[in-house]
Write a protein that holds these residues in place. Structure first.
Motif, PDB file in Angstrom:
ATOM      1  N   TYR A 154       6.163   4.463 -15.460  1.00  0.00           N
ATOM      2  CA  TYR A 154       7.241   4.082 -14.533  1.00  0.00           C
ATOM      3  C   TYR A 154       7.963   5.325 -14.008  1.00  0.00           C
ATOM      4  CZ  TYR A 154      11.522   1.924 -12.792  1.00  0.00           C
ATOM      5  OH  TYR A 154      12.577   1.537 -12.000  1.00  0.00           O
ATOM      6  N   GLU A 155       8.230   6.279 -14.895  1.00  0.00           N
ATOM      7  CA  GLU A 155       8.924   7.498 -14.481  1.00  0.00           C
ATOM      8  C   GLU A 155       8.079   8.302 -13.479  1.00  0.00           C
ATOM      9  OE1 GLU A 155      11.964   8.420 -15.131  1.00  0.00           O
ATOM     10  OE2 GLU A 155      12.295   6.605 -16.313  1.00  0.00           O
ATOM     11  N   ILE A 156       6.766   8.376 -13.725  1.00  0.00           N
ATOM     12  CA  ILE A 156       5.875   9.113 -12.824  1.00  0.00           C
ATOM     13  C   ILE A 156       5.888   8.483 -11.432  1.00  0.00           C
ATOM     14  CG2 ILE A 156       3.453   9.685 -12.353  1.00  0.00           C
ATOM     15  CD1 ILE A 156       3.072   9.935 -15.403  1.00  0.00           C
ATOM     16  N   LYS A 157       5.750   7.159 -11.403  1.00  0.00           N
ATOM     17  CA  LYS A 157       5.697   6.486 -10.112  1.00  0.00           C
ATOM     18  C   LYS A 157       7.062   6.442  -9.435  1.00  0.00           C
ATOM     19  CE  LYS A 157       1.476   3.817 -10.523  1.00  0.00           C
ATOM     20  NZ  LYS A 157       0.812   2.535 -10.221  1.00  0.00           N
ATOM     21  N   SER A 158       8.141   6.453 -10.234  1.00  0.00           N
ATOM     22  CA  SER A 158       9.489   6.517  -9.644  1.00  0.00           C
ATOM     23  C   SER A 158       9.664   7.820  -8.879  1.00  0.00           C
ATOM     24  CB  SER A 158      10.564   6.393 -10.730  1.00  0.00           C
ATOM     25  OG  SER A 158      10.560   5.115 -11.297  1.00  0.00           O
ATOM     26  N   LYS A 159       9.148   8.928  -9.458  1.00  0.00           N
ATOM     27  CA  LYS A 159       9.249  10.235  -8.796  1.00  0.00           C
ATOM     28  C   LYS A 159       8.463  10.221  -7.472  1.00  0.00           C
ATOM     29  CE  LYS A 159      10.160  14.675  -8.393  1.00  0.00           C
ATOM     30  NZ  LYS A 159       9.345  14.978  -7.217  1.00  0.00           N
ATOM     31  N   VAL A 176       0.177  10.150   3.101  1.00  0.00           N
ATOM     32  CA  VAL A 176      -1.101   9.696   2.528  1.00  0.00           C
ATOM     33  C   VAL A 176      -1.353  10.398   1.192  1.00  0.00           C
ATOM     34  CG1 VAL A 176      -3.602   9.742   2.849  1.00  0.00           C
ATOM     35  CG2 VAL A 176      -2.115   9.087   4.745  1.00  0.00           C
ATOM     36  N   ALA A 177      -0.945  11.669   1.089  1.00  0.00           N
ATOM     37  CA  ALA A 177      -1.093  12.388  -0.182  1.00  0.00           C
ATOM     38  C   ALA A 177      -0.254  11.721  -1.275  1.00  0.00           C
ATOM     39  CB  ALA A 177      -0.676  13.849  -0.013  1.00  0.00           C
ATOM     40  N   LEU A 178       0.981  11.290  -0.936  1.00  0.00           N
ATOM     41  CA  LEU A 178       1.826  10.583  -1.907  1.00  0.00           C
ATOM     42  C   LEU A 178       1.205   9.240  -2.274  1.00  0.00           C
ATOM     43  CD1 LEU A 178       5.387  11.321  -0.490  1.00  0.00           C
ATOM     44  CD2 LEU A 178       4.377  12.242  -2.576  1.00  0.00           C
ATOM     45  N   GLN A 179       0.619   8.565  -1.289  1.00  0.00           N
ATOM     46  CA  GLN A 179      -0.038   7.291  -1.574  1.00  0.00           C
ATOM     47  C   GLN A 179      -1.207   7.489  -2.541  1.00  0.00           C
ATOM     48  OE1 GLN A 179      -1.652   5.365   1.870  1.00  0.00           O
ATOM     49  NE2 GLN A 179      -2.189   3.507   0.787  1.00  0.00           N
ATOM     50  N   VAL A 193      -1.791   5.862  -6.261  1.00  0.00           N
ATOM     51  CA  VAL A 193      -3.002   5.133  -6.664  1.00  0.00           C
ATOM     52  C   VAL A 193      -3.666   5.814  -7.857  1.00  0.00           C
ATOM     53  CG1 VAL A 193      -5.296   4.422  -5.916  1.00  0.00           C
ATOM     54  CG2 VAL A 193      -3.368   4.204  -4.351  1.00  0.00           C
ATOM     55  N   ASN A 194      -3.680   7.140  -7.840  1.00  0.00           N
ATOM     56  CA  ASN A 194      -4.330   7.882  -8.924  1.00  0.00           C
ATOM     57  C   ASN A 194      -3.521   7.881 -10.211  1.00  0.00           C
ATOM     58  OD1 ASN A 194      -6.497   8.529  -7.275  1.00  0.00           O
ATOM     59  ND2 ASN A 194      -5.542  10.417  -6.539  1.00  0.00           N
ATOM     60  N   ALA A 195      -2.219   7.568 -10.115  1.00  0.00           N
ATOM     61  CA  ALA A 195      -1.372   7.480 -11.316  1.00  0.00           C
ATOM     62  C   ALA A 195      -1.657   6.147 -11.991  1.00  0.00           C
ATOM     63  CB  ALA A 195       0.105   7.610 -10.947  1.00  0.00           C
ATOM     64  N   LYS A 196      -2.836   6.036 -12.571  1.00  0.00           N
ATOM     65  CA  LYS A 196      -3.275   4.765 -13.149  1.00  0.00           C
ATOM     66  C   LYS A 196      -2.491   4.456 -14.419  1.00  0.00           C
ATOM     67  CE  LYS A 196      -7.908   5.214 -11.239  1.00  0.00           C
ATOM     68  NZ  LYS A 196      -9.350   5.287 -11.520  1.00  0.00           N
ATOM     69  N   GLY A 197      -2.436   3.208 -14.728  1.00  0.00           N
ATOM     70  CA  GLY A 197      -1.671   2.770 -15.886  1.00  0.00           C
ATOM     71  C   GLY A 197      -0.590   1.805 -15.458  1.00  0.00           C
ATOM     72  N   GLN A 198      -0.326   0.842 -16.317  1.00  0.00           N
ATOM     73  CA  GLN A 198       0.642  -0.191 -15.999  1.00  0.00           C
ATOM     74  C   GLN A 198       2.056   0.266 -16.320  1.00  0.00           C
ATOM     75  OE1 GLN A 198      -0.530  -3.832 -17.856  1.00  0.00           O
ATOM     76  NE2 GLN A 198      -2.667  -3.575 -17.302  1.00  0.00           N
TER      77      GLN A 198
END
Length: 619
Positions: A303-308, A335-338, A342-347
Motif C-alpha cells: 500500500y505504501e509503495i503504491k501510495s507513493k 505511462v512510466a508511473l502506470q 502495474v509492476n508493483a505486484k502484490g495485494q
C-alpha cells in the motif's frame, strides 16, 4: 452432563472464530483484478460466471457475500464505461445535428446483458437468504417439536418403569431427526442445544436398565470423536514449514462441526479428547493469526509503495500546455508511473487498497481526458486553419481567373502568401494537398506574369536598339556639319515615339541622347548662344518629364536640394578652416588637397543647380 454443556459453549465460540478466520483469509487469497482494464465483454463474462455460481446448489452465504462485494466494485467501473459511451454518442449527435435536442441514448446489447445479469444475481441472492431465513424458522419449529416429543418420552419413561425398552426406538428416532434438522436463528441455538442435551441426560440417567447400552453408545461416540480429533491433529501437524490454506481450515472446521453433532462419550475420556481437539484447533488458529499478521504487513508495504506512485501521479492532473511535444513528454512520464503501478505486484489491504486503486485509475483517466481535450481543441483549431487556407487558395485562384497580372493583383498575391505563413498547421491528412493547391495557384500567377514580363523585356531591348540608332544619326549629323532645327525636331519626335528601354540601360541611353542633342545644337551655326542654351534646356526638360509622373520631378527636386545643402555646408566648413591648414606642419600639402575638394564640390554644386533648373522647368 455439565461438561457436555461446557463443551458446547466452547465449540460454538470456535465455530464463530473459524468463520471469521475464513473471511479474513479472503483478503490474502483473493486474486487481484484491475477492473479498469476490462471492457464490457469482460464484465458480462464475469457476471455470467457469478450468476452460474449463485444458481448452483453448492452456493453458500459466504459465496453470496463475496459476490455482493464484487457487484459493488464492477458496477462503478461499468457505469463509467456506460457514461463514456453515452457522452460519446451525445457528442456525435450534437456534431451531426448541432444540438442535443431529441437525443435518446439506447444502450447496446452488452450493456443490457450486464444490467440483466446484475438484477438476476441480486434476485437470486435475495431469494436465497429469504429461503434461508424461512428454513431457519422452520428448523426452529421442528427442533421445538422434537424437544417436546423428547420431554414427553422422558416423562413417560419416568412413570413407566415396567416397560423400559418401549421408548428406545422413538428416542433414537428423535436423535436422528434432531441431527437431520438444519441450523436455526443464533439467539435460540444455545438454549435448544442445552435443553436437548439435558433431556438426553435425564433419559439415560432414568434408564438404569439400559445402562450398558448407554455405555456402549458412549464408547462408540468416543471412538468417532477420537477419529475426528486425529484428523484435525494431522492437519495441524501438516503446517510445519507450510502456509495455512483455506482448504485446510475448511476441512478442520468440517471435522469440528461433525465432532459437535456426535453424542457424549465417557466423561473422563471425552474431556481428554476435547482438550486434544482444542489444542489442534488452537494451533491452526494461531497459525492463521500469525500468517494474517505477516500478510497484513506485506499488504501495508504494498500500500505504501503504491501510495507513493499515486502521489507522484496527482500533479499531472493540473498539467496544461499548448505544445504537442510537451504533452507527449508528460505522457511518457505518466505511462512510466502506470508501469510502476502495474509492476508493483502484490495485494493491499482490502478496503484501503480498493479505495487507492480507484483513486489512481481515476487520476490516470483525468490526465488522459485532459490530454484528449487538448488534442480535440487542437484538431478544431487545425480545422479552422484548413478553412482559412482554403479561402486563401480560392482568393489566388480568383485572381488568376481575372487574367490580370497588374501590380495591384501582384501585391494581393504577395499579401495572401504572407497571410498563409501566419496561419498555423492544418490536419495532417490535408497538410500536403492544401499546400500543393496554394503553391500551384501562386506559381501559376507568377509564371504567367514572368512570361508576360519576358515579352515586355524583349520589346524594351528593341526600343533600346531604336534609340541607339537615333543617337547615332544625331551624332553623325553633328559631325557632318549638317545640323539644323528641322532635323533636330524630327529626331526629337522620333525619340519620343519610341517606348521604354530596359531599366539598367535607361540612364546611359538618356545621357547619350542628351549629349548627342547638345553636340547637334552646338553644330547649328545660325543659333546664338542664348538660343542654343534655350534649345538644350528644353531638351533636358523634355527628358526629365518623358515617361515620368508629376510626383517624380517633385521628389527629384527635394533630393537635389538636399544634396545641394549638404555640399554647401561642406564648402562652408572647408573654406573657414583652409587657413588653419596653411599654418600647420605639412599645411601646404593638406591645403592643396582641400582646394581640390572645394573645386570638385563647386563643380558638383553647379551641376546640381543646372539639374534643379531643368526639374523646375518640368513642374
Amino acid at each position: 452432563m455439565i461438561n457436555d454443556g461446557a463443551e458446547l459453549s466452547e465449540s460454538e465460540q470456535l465455530t464463530q472464530e473459524s468463520v471469521a478466520a475464513m473471511e479474513e483469509l479472503e483478503v490474502v487469497e483473493e486474486q487481484a483484478v484491475d477492473y479498469s482494464q476490462l471492457d464490457k465483454k469482460d464484465f458480462v463474462s464475469l457476471l455470467e460466471n457469478q450468476f452460474a455460481l449463485a444458481k448452483s446448489e453448492k452456493a453458500k452465504p459466504a459465496n453470496f457475500k463475496r459476490t455482493d462485494e464484487l457487484l459493488k466494485e464492477v458496477k462503478v467501473f461499468f457505469d463509467q464505461i456506460k457514461k463514456t459511451d453515452r457522452d460519446e454518442a451525445e457528442r456525435r449527435y450534437v456534431a451531426e445535428n448541432g444540438s442535443e435536442e431529441g437525443f435518446d441514448y439506447k444502450p447496446d446489447e452488452l450493456t443490457q446483458r450486464f444490467e440483466s445479469l446484475y438484477r438476476q444475481i441480486k434476485d437470486v441472492k435475495n431469494h436465497y437468504f429469504q429461503d434461508l431465513e424461512k428454513s431457519k424458522d422452520k428448523n426452529f419449529v421442528i427442533k421445538t417439536q422434537l424437544l417436546q416429543r423428547l420431554r414427553e418420552l422422558v416423562d413417560a419413561d419416568e412413570s413407566n418403569a415396567k416397560n423400559p425398552g418401549t421408548s428406545w426406538q422413538e428416542f433414537k428416532k428423535i436423535q436422528d431427526e434432531w441431527k437431520a434438522a438444519g441450523n436455526i436463528a443464533s439467539p435460540h441455538n444455545s438454549t435448544l442445544w442445552a435443553t436437548f442435551h439435558a433431556l438426553i441426560d435425564r433419559y439415560y440417567s432414568n434408564r438404569n436398565i439400559y445402562y450398558e447400552l448407554k455405555e456402549l453408545d458412549r464408547k462408540k461416540n468416543l471412538q468417532l470423536k477420537g477419529e475426528l480429533v486425529e484428523k484435525v491433529e494431522a492437519l495441524a501437524q501438516s503446517l510445519e514449514g507450510k502456509s495455512l490454506t483455506r482448504a485446510i481450515l475448511e476441512e478442520a472446521n468440517a471435522h469440528f462441526d461433525e465432532y459437535k453433532h456426535i453424542g457424549p462419550g465417557p466423561k473422563a475420556e471425552q474431556e481428554v479428547l476435547w482438550q486434544r481437539m482444542k489444542v489442534a484447533l488452537d494451533t491452526l488458529h494461531d497459525a492463521r493469526r500469525a500468517q494474517t499478521e505477516d500478510q497484513k504487513q506485506v499488504l501495508s508495504q504494498n500500500y505504501e509503495i503504491k501510495s507513493k506512485i499515486y502521489e507522484d501521479l496527482v500533479p499531472f492532473t493540473a498539467f496544461t500546455s499548448s505544445s504537442i511535444n510537451e504533452w507527449n513528454e508528460k505522457t511518457k512520464e505518466v505511462v512510466a508511473l502506470q508501469e510502476q503501478w502495474v509492476n508493483a505486484k502484490g495485494q493491499m489491504l482490502r478496503e484501503e487498497g480498493r479505495e487507492l486503486s480507484k483513486k489512481f485509475w481515476a487520476t490516470l483517466k483525468t490526465f488522459f481526458h485532459n490530454k484528449g481535450e487538448f488534442f480535440r481543441q487542437l484538431e478544431s483549431k487545425r480545422e479552422q486553419n484548413l478553412k482559412l487556407k482554403t479561402e486563401l487558395c480560392e482568393a489566388v485562384e480568383a485572381i488568376i481567373e481575372t487574367g490580370e497580372d497588374s501590380a495591384a493583383n501582384t501585391d494581393k498575391v504577395i499579401a495572401l502568401q504572407k497571410q498563409w505563413k501566419q496561419i498555423g498547421q492544418v490536419p495532417e491528412k490535408f497538410k500536403d494537398t492544401i499546400f500543393d493547391r496554394f503553391k500551384k495557384a501562386c506559381d501559376a500567377y507568377f509564371d504567367r506574369k514572368r512570361a508576360k514580363n519576358s515579352e515586355v523585356e524583349r520589346e524594351f531591348v528593341e526600343n533600346l536598339a531604336q534609340k541607339q540608332a537615333i543617337c547615332e544619326k544625331i551624332e553623325a549629323g553633328a559631325k557632318a556639319g549638317e545640323a539644323n532645327l528641322k532635323d533636330l525636331n524630327a529626331f526629337k519626335s522620333e525619340w519620343s515615339s519610341v517606348g521604354f528601354v530596359p531599366k539598367k540601360d535607361m540612364q546611359a541611353i538618356n545621357k547619350r541622347y542628351i549629349d548627342a542633342v547638345n553636340s547637334y545644337v552646338s553644330a547649328i551655326g545660325k543659333l546664338s548662344s542664348k538660343e542654343r542654351e534655350q534649345v538644350i534646356l528644353e531638351n533636358e526638360v523634355a527628358m526629365a518629364t518623358d515617361g515620368e509622373s508629376v510626383r517624380n520631378p517633385q521628389r527629384k527636386e527635394t533630393d537635389i536640394r538636399r544634396r545641394m545643402t549638404q555640399i554647401e555646408n561642406d564648402l562652408t566648413i572647408w573654406q573657414n578652416n583652409i587657413e588653419f591648414f596653411g599654418r600647420s606642419k605639412n599645411g601646404e600639402k593638406v591645403r592643396a588637397e582641400f582646394e581640390k575638394k572645394i573645386i570638385a564640390a563647386q563643380k558638383q554644386l553647379a551641376d546640381l543647380k543646372h539639374q534643379l533648373k531643368i526639374v523646375r522647368e518640368a513642374l
